[in-house]
Design an enzyme around this catalytic site. Structure first.
Site, short mmCIF file in Angstrom:
data_model
loop_
_atom_site.label_atom_id
_atom_site.label_comp_id
_atom_site.label_asym_id
_atom_site.label_seq_id
_atom_site.Cartn_x
_atom_site.Cartn_y
_atom_site.Cartn_z
N ARG A 193 42.11 30.44 32.01
CA ARG A 193 42.79 30.84 32.92
C ARG A 193 44.24 30.41 31.88
O ARG A 193 45.24 31.31 32.42
CB ARG A 193 42.71 30.06 34.70
N ASP A 217 36.93 41.60 43.46
CA ASP A 217 35.89 41.10 44.19
C ASP A 217 34.95 42.15 45.35
O ASP A 217 35.60 42.69 46.11
CB ASP A 217 36.49 39.49 44.61
N ASP A 261 34.25 37.94 34.92
CA ASP A 261 33.45 36.06 34.79
C ASP A 261 32.97 36.07 36.34
O ASP A 261 33.04 35.94 37.57
CB ASP A 261 34.63 35.15 35.69
N CYS A 263 27.57 32.17 33.69
CA CYS A 263 27.98 30.28 34.19
C CYS A 263 26.44 29.85 34.54
O CYS A 263 26.22 29.82 35.75
CB CYS A 263 28.80 30.76 35.82
N1 SAH Z 1 36.90 33.88 38.12
C1 SAH Z 1 37.39 33.22 39.02
C2 SAH Z 1 35.40 32.40 39.78
C3 SAH Z 1 34.69 34.54 40.22
S1 SAH Z 1 33.52 33.36 40.82
C4 SAH Z 1 38.26 32.18 39.40
O1 SAH Z 1 38.77 31.98 38.24
O2 SAH Z 1 38.83 31.86 40.30
C5 SAH Z 1 32.54 34.83 41.30
C6 SAH Z 1 32.68 36.20 42.53
O3 SAH Z 1 32.54 36.97 42.05
C7 SAH Z 1 32.97 35.87 43.46
O4 SAH Z 1 34.44 35.93 44.69
C8 SAH Z 1 31.82 36.54 44.32
O5 SAH Z 1 32.38 36.70 45.51
C9 SAH Z 1 31.69 37.86 43.18
N2 SAH Z 1 31.15 38.51 43.31
C10 SAH Z 1 29.67 37.97 43.20
N3 SAH Z 1 29.03 39.46 43.37
C11 SAH Z 1 30.24 40.21 43.26
C12 SAH Z 1 29.28 42.19 43.10
N4 SAH Z 1 28.27 42.44 42.81
N5 SAH Z 1 31.04 42.82 42.33
C13 SAH Z 1 31.93 41.99 42.65
N6 SAH Z 1 32.22 40.78 43.34
C14 SAH Z 1 31.25 39.70 43.45
#
Ligand code: SAH
Length: 397
Positions: free
Chosen positions: A208, A250, A300, A340
């Site tokens: 980040r 999201d 991510d 991940c």
């Molecule tokens: N980058 C973030 C963590 C990401 S976790 C940080 O630094 O805090 C992954 C995220 O993807 C979650 O919030 C989840 O709600 C979202 N997610 C899962 N499937 C998804 C989809 N098909 N479209 C959009 N968001 C999604």
């Protein structure tokens, strides 16, 4: 104390101090140990291999605590392992007041995750073995950290494989009205009771910060897209770094509420931020239809391949989002793309991204690689712990 023998020729991983032994490696036994019990593990010729916890319902039948015959697996053993792990996080103090204190197998404590958010510890007990030592671990953690409270978030799916029911609730102390953390110069509110995992993705801390720096490199100001934004981690880093605009996507409405709140906790001009609740796979296509283009894109996603058996389907998902990410990028723009998935090797991930670039008719270069921050170590004896990988790509044309 039960003794468990390993089938002939199956002792190699234990001799290399790998922390797991699978059910297929266990020789027939007469008496079944209790769930989570510490057992003495011997090779087929009766030579000592280690002390391990018995997981009767899991394919990972044994998780080693120690390979040293002289070691006693008792409350003092766990207190010492915890102290070692906590000590190793001291160097992160300058980064803020939140850190992963214990990262499971890689800290010699299979099944245990402990995140510290300011005064509060959030703990996950994820194996039958660690479950047995729950109260000793909570006591040791409270006294070693001086935390005000410990909260349990043992509601991860992997508990089911261990035959353990999910459990969430206060373990010790008293929770403050809210849990706010500082990460470098950014404040986030963490929902430890209902947020994803333990509430926040600490592993991406350094990345980040790096995104904030990279945004500053665009002289004209950058238009940023952050897909899978959760509570706005990368979005706030980009906004603080001076982005001209940040579009965050999201699929979780709760995550977006939290993200907007986080934006309000920081001194950020809200007009530069746009938050969209959508499925990223569909929304990326929509952005193309709208003719949107970006200078910097962050992808991510959640783990599409929790284990190696999901890799093929996961590969298609990674290929798809990265294809669209590259299409939406201006020439000279940057794509920070992550996986991940424990089941996805760095090598395969890079090949998939190369496939995305090919299909997007984009020429791109790798200019950096991302790893989790220092508090998420990977033990050399436990390559399975190497779950988070990322690439920073520059689109040449
Ligand atoms: N980058 C973030 C963590 C990401 S976790 C940080 O630094 O805090 C992954 C995220 O993807 C979650 O919030 C989840 O709600 C979202 N997610 C899962 N499937 C998804 C989809 N098909 N479209 C959009 N968001 C999604």
């Amino acid at each position: 104390m039960h003794t468990i023998k390993i089938k002939p020729g199956r002792e190699k991983s234990a001799l290399h101090r790998h922390p797991w032994l699978f059910s297929g490696a266990i020789a027939p036994y007469t008496q079944e140990p209790d769930a989570g019990e510490t057992v003495r593990v011997l090779d087929h010729d009766g030579r000592f291999l280690g002390w391990a916890a018995w997981s009767p319902s899991s394919q990972i039948r044994l998780r080693f605590w120690s390979f040293d015959e002289a070691e006693q697996i008792d409350a003092a053993f766990f207190a010492a392992r915890l102290a070692r792990a906590i000590q190793a996080r001291r160097s992160l103090a300058a980064a803020g007041n939140a850190a992963r204190l214990v990262h499971g197998e890689s800290d010699g404590l299979p099944g245990l995750v402990v995140d510290q958010y300011g005064e509060v510890l959030v703990i996950q007990f994820l194996s039958a073995g660690i479950e047995r030592w729950r109260s000793a671990i909570v006591d040791a953690l409270m006294s070693q950290t001086g935390a005000a409270a410990a909260f349990e978030r043992s509601d991860a799916d992997v508990r089911e494989l261990e035959g353990l029911a999910p459990r969430v609730g206060l373990l010790a102390g008293k929770l403050p009205a809210r849990v706010d953390i500082e990460e470098y110069d950014i404040r986030y509110r963490v929902d430890i009771e209902a947020g994803q995992k333990t509430g926040f993705y600490l592993d991406q801390r350094a990345n980040r910060r790096r995104i904030g720096e990279l945004v500053g490199g665009f002289a004209e100001g950058a238009d940023v897209l952050n897909c899978f934004c959760y509570t706005g981690g990368f979005s706030l880093a980009a906004l603080k770094g001076g982005a001209k605009s940040v579009l965050s996507v999201d699929s979780s409405a709760d995550a977006l509420v939290a993200a907007k709140l986080n934006a309000s906790l920081n001194d950020i001009d809200a007009s530069r931020a746009e938050w969209v609740e959508a499925d990223a796979f569909q929304y990326l296509r929509k952005l193309r239809d709208m003719g949107r283009q970006f200078d910097l894109i962050i992808l991510d996603p959640p783990k599409f391949a929790p284990t190696a058996s999901h890799v093929e389907r996961a590969a298609r998902a990674y290929k798809d989002i990265n294809l669209w990410g590259l299409k939406l990028l201006k020439p000279g723009g940057l794509l920070a793309t992550f996986t991940c998935s424990g089941g996805m090797s760095a090598d395969l991930f890079q090949k998939i991204i190369a496939g995305s670039a090919w299909d997007a008719h984009a020429e791109a270069q790798i200019i950096e690689r991302f790893t989790p921050d220092l508090d998420h170590p990977v033990s050399l004896n436990f390559p399975e712990g190497d779950y988070l990988k990322g690439l920073l790509l520059r689109k040449v044309a």
